[in-house]
Design an enzyme around this catalytic site. Structure first.
Site: not given
Ligand code: GAR
Length: 202
Positions: A111, A92, A94-95, A109, A13-15
């Site tokens: 990336h 992580m 995929i929706l 998102n 969770g650094t983002n």
């Protein structure tokens, strides 16, 4: 009125932290994080959210039995919290198209490469940096894009390049890409998309 933001996470969770800090500084002011959803019960991102006083939820595919039930639960939470903008920050999973098509230009998102390099199925987390080093590219970076039915294929919002140095390991490179690119462009993109939404509603 500010946009209501949900952040979906799986790991450290650094983002997410970069978004929380940007909000505290006022760099994000057109939106506010209302909910953090994790697809792993042990995601450290959940602690970061709690520390910031943000509501959290854990949604486990294994427990719910199917991808459909997993997405239905996420959708239910997003509706309950009246979420406008969904941010995938190290999420992580995929929706499906059934899910993403409900939120056109509303899911972002981050990336860890310069899309269209090193992206799509199988390229996530450290694997992206391993692939960049194995190929021998001299420049990599990060991308924030809208999410559609193609993994890492939606419209690009922001990108930032990062230099690769001769002795880089995947871990060292990952940290540089986060510090120099991801933690900067993700908050900037979230503010841009939220401010556009707020302007549209005026
Ligand atoms: C970040 O580098 C993010 O870009 C990447 O996973 C890491 C999560 O770190 N995401 C992907 O690879 C998605 N395809 P964080 O949990 O510390 O934010």
């Amino acid at each position: 009125m500010s946009a209501r933001v949900a952040v979906l996470v799986s790991g450290g969770g650094t983002n997410l932290q970069a978004l929380i800090d940007a909000q505290a500084r006022g760099d994000i002011h057109s939106g506010a994080i209302q909910l953090v959803i994790a697809n792993r019960a042990d995601a450290y991102a959940l602690e970061r959210a709690k520390k910031a006083g943000i509501a959290t939820a854990v949604v486990l595919k294994k427990e719910l039995g199917s991808a459909e039930a997993f997405e239905a639960r996420i959708h239910e939470l997003l509706a309950e919290y009246r979420i406008d903008i969904i941010v995938l920050a190290g999420f992580m999973a995929i929706l499906s198209e059934a899910f993403t098509s409900r939120y056109p230009r509303r899911i972002l998102n981050v990336h860890p490469s310069l899309i269209p390099s090193f992206c799509g199925k199988g390229y996530y987390g450290l694997h992206v940096h391993e692939a960049a080093l194995a190929y021998g590219v001299k420049v990599t970076g990060a991308t924030v894009h809208f999410v559609n039915e193609v993994p890492d294929g939606g419209e690009i919002i922001l990108q930032k390049a990062v230099e690769i140095l001769p002795d880089d390991t995947p871990e060292v490179l990952q940290k540089r890409v986060m510090e120099q690119a991801e933690w900067k462009i993700l908050p900037a993109a979230v503010e841009t998309v939220c401010s556009e939404l707020v302007a549209e509603r005026k």
